[in-house]
Scaffold this motif. Structure first.
Motif: not given
Lengths: 269, 314
Positions: A143-165
């Motif tokens: 993550t870079n220290p800016e809001v859009s990067s943080v939000r995208d990271s939040d999104r990918i964390l959600g995907i890790l929780q639902s789409e990983s094996k």
């Protein structure tokens, strides 16, 4: 036991490939047999950062399609004996990857007794990124220290929780690590960048490391040498610290404060 | 609008396509089986039609959908036409009601409100009303005629509450207990257990709240049907938490929270730090910009006070 680590972010240009290269190199330097896989099919970059672009013969898509053997496809790093690179195909696109194909590759790597498989994810949340994170045991969210990067990271964390094996098989969830890259304490102080505390508060996952913004990152990339090998640079040291933490050592975080320039530096720049 | 349920009854041929479509979605790519056909039980929202007055149905649907447009959009529904037998003369079966109901126009009307009618539940498949419905048919039971329910509302069938003794409470308990396997990831076993509650003599079954003990991330959507939603952790920006009852967030609320989406105006939202993009109680919403600055970033309770959304510090 082979461990699979995905380096992901959602957003592009935050330093996933730089991080993948340095983490893989760092692990190999600690004596672990490590392979780093470029999942960015069609936009191959990892080979450049690793400095092996002239030695690419076969690629991940060949291996997935069983057109080449593991031995033929893996590129052995010139600097470290137990480090291998599995490059992406530049001429194909993400549709060339299938979960079954990747599963076969992962199985072969496990049989070849790799300790670590580092997956360099493409940007986005589409097929390529989902393939890269599917088999992950641990995730380094860059993550870079800016809001859009943080939000995208939040999104990918959600995907890790639902789409990983691991999530689909109801296993223990993927272990998440936060890696803040391009951190510039002076700009944080000026209020131009989010602080470490802000980011940790927003994402609520453990902090693996803070990589300061440094010209040595670009210089290393251009030279085809992972920045972790540049032990003089702050970024290189910060990656080395991150490896320690990844392996379970507690280390205080560095490079969070504005560095005071010494007398000589002030005079000679 | 409340939930009902359809069962994967062996005789209900109409359910087979539904079942396979779910299986396809559930089987992940890694261990694809091609196809697999088996009986299953899935909860769907049921839209019960009590009247033949199309204009009235249209207006009521518009009102319902307007309360939570995002939630109802493209939601599959089971069209329950069984009550229309009740209003008709028992001797003439459904013919009288059927003569007055334009089934094609009804389905068009439902689709216009962006609901997706999947199957129609009728008492007798060979009846004229059933014949005029251009949807797959399943045979459902009408609720007992002795149930005097003069207010034509959108309610549900209770397919498992055939037991006479249960009919008295079927209306409420089945509605409360039936629930939805689509979005909130509840298991089929749990669903089956819930449904079996419809056959017991229980007046009201309080459902266990939906408990989430991890942060809700951007892009994730959670829906607690007929119950409370408790989140231990934050609700990130771009995340959406929805409940028919109350929402409790033990952490900062930075995304959207909508409680009482099925119309319960006495529901509330509680959070430890109010930074929400949007909060809504029974369809009455407010955006962050209209939330007074002195309430932001603090523990808050959001409730409905005479049709006005009130936000109070906790």
């Amino acid at each position: 036991m082979t461990k699979t680590i995905v380096v992901t972010s959602g957003k592009g240009g935050v330093g996933k490939t730089t991080t993948s290269a340095s983490i893989a190199t760092g692990l190999a330097r600690r004596g672990f047999k490590t392979v780093v896989i470029d999942f960015d099919v069609g936009l191959r970059n990892l080979d450049l950062i690793m400095g092996c672009e002239r030695r690419v013969v076969y690629d991940l898509v060949n291996l997935v399609n069983q057109e080449s053997s593991l031995h033929q496809t893996l590129i052995k790093d010139k600097r470290l004996d137990n480090l291998y690179i599995l490059p992406a195909s530049q001429t194909r696109d993400k549709d060339a990857l299938t979960i079954e194909g990747i599963a076969r590759v992962m199985h072969k790597l496990r049989k070849a007794e790799f300790d670590y498989i580092v997956c360099d994810s493409p940007a986005g949340i589409e097929k390529g990124a989902k393939m890269a994170l599917y088999f992950a045991d641990e995730a380094i969210v860059t993550t870079n220290p800016e809001v859009s990067s943080v939000r995208d990271s939040d999104r990918i964390l959600g995907i890790l929780q639902s789409e990983s094996k691991r999530s689909k098989m109801n296993e223990e969830p993927v272990k998440e690590h936060l890696l803040i890259t391009r951190y510039n304490p002076a700009r944080v102080k000026d209020g131009q960048m989010l602080s470490v505390d802000d980011i940790v508060d927003l994402l609520a996952i453990p902090l693996l490391g803070i990589i300061p913004e440094s010209s040595s990152v670009l210089e290393s990339s251009n030279a085809g040498k992972p920045v972790i090998l540049d032990e003089e640079s702050e970024a290189g040291q910060a990656y080395a610290d991150a490896i320690d933490r990844l392996l379970g050592e507690a280390k205080p975080h560095r490079f969070m404060e504005v560095q005071k320039k010494g007398l000589l530096k002030r005079i000679f720049g | 609008m409340r939930t009902g349920a359809t069962t994967g009854h062996p005789s209900a041929a109409a359910c087979v396509p539904l079942a396979t479509s779910f299986i396809e979605r559930e089987s992940n790519v890694a261990n694809e089986k091609g196809i697999e056909m088996k009986g299953g039980m899935y909860a769907f929202m049921s839209l019960r039609i009590d009247t033949t007055d199309l204009d009235r149905i249209d207006a009521m649907l518009a009102d319902k959908v307007q309360q939570a447009p995002a939630f109802f959009k493209d939601t599959p529904v089971v069209l329950d036409l069984t009550p229309l037998t009740r209003t008709a003369d028992p001797d003439s079966d459904e013919s009288e009601a059927a003569a007055r109901l334009d089934a094609m126009a009804l389905i068009a009307c439902i689709r216009r409100h962006q609901l997706i009618p999947l199957v129609a539940s009728v008492v007798d498949k060979s009846s004229p009303l059933a014949a005029s419905v251009a949807l797959p048919l399943i045979e459902g039971r009408s609720r007992r005629d002795s149930v005097t329910d003069d207010t034509p509302d959108f309610s549900s069938t209770a397919p498992l509450s055939a037991d006479r003794s249960a009919d008295r409470s079927a209306d409420r308990s089945a509605d409360r207990s039936a629930h939805w396997s689509g979005s909130d990831g509840q298991s089929a076993e749990e669903l089956a257990m819930d449904l079996s509650g419809g056959g017991a003599e229980i007046e009201y079954v309080a459902r266990t709240p939906m408990l989430i003990d991890r942060p809700v991330r951007s892009g994730q959507q959670l829906y607690a049907r007929d119950t409370d939603l408790i989140v231990i952790g934050q609700v990130g920006p771009g995340a959406e938490v929805i409940a028919d009852n109350n929402i409790h967030i033990y952490g900062p609320l930075r995304g959207r929270a909508l409680c009482g989406v099925s119309g319960n105006t006495s529901t509330r939202i509680f959070c430890q730090s109010l930074e929400a993009e949007l909060v809504s109680v029974a369809g009455n919403y407010r955006m962050l910009e209209t939330i007074p600055a002195d309430l932001r970033g603090k523990p808050a309770k959001i409730a409905l006070d005479n049709d006005r959304l009130s936000i109070e510090p906790l």
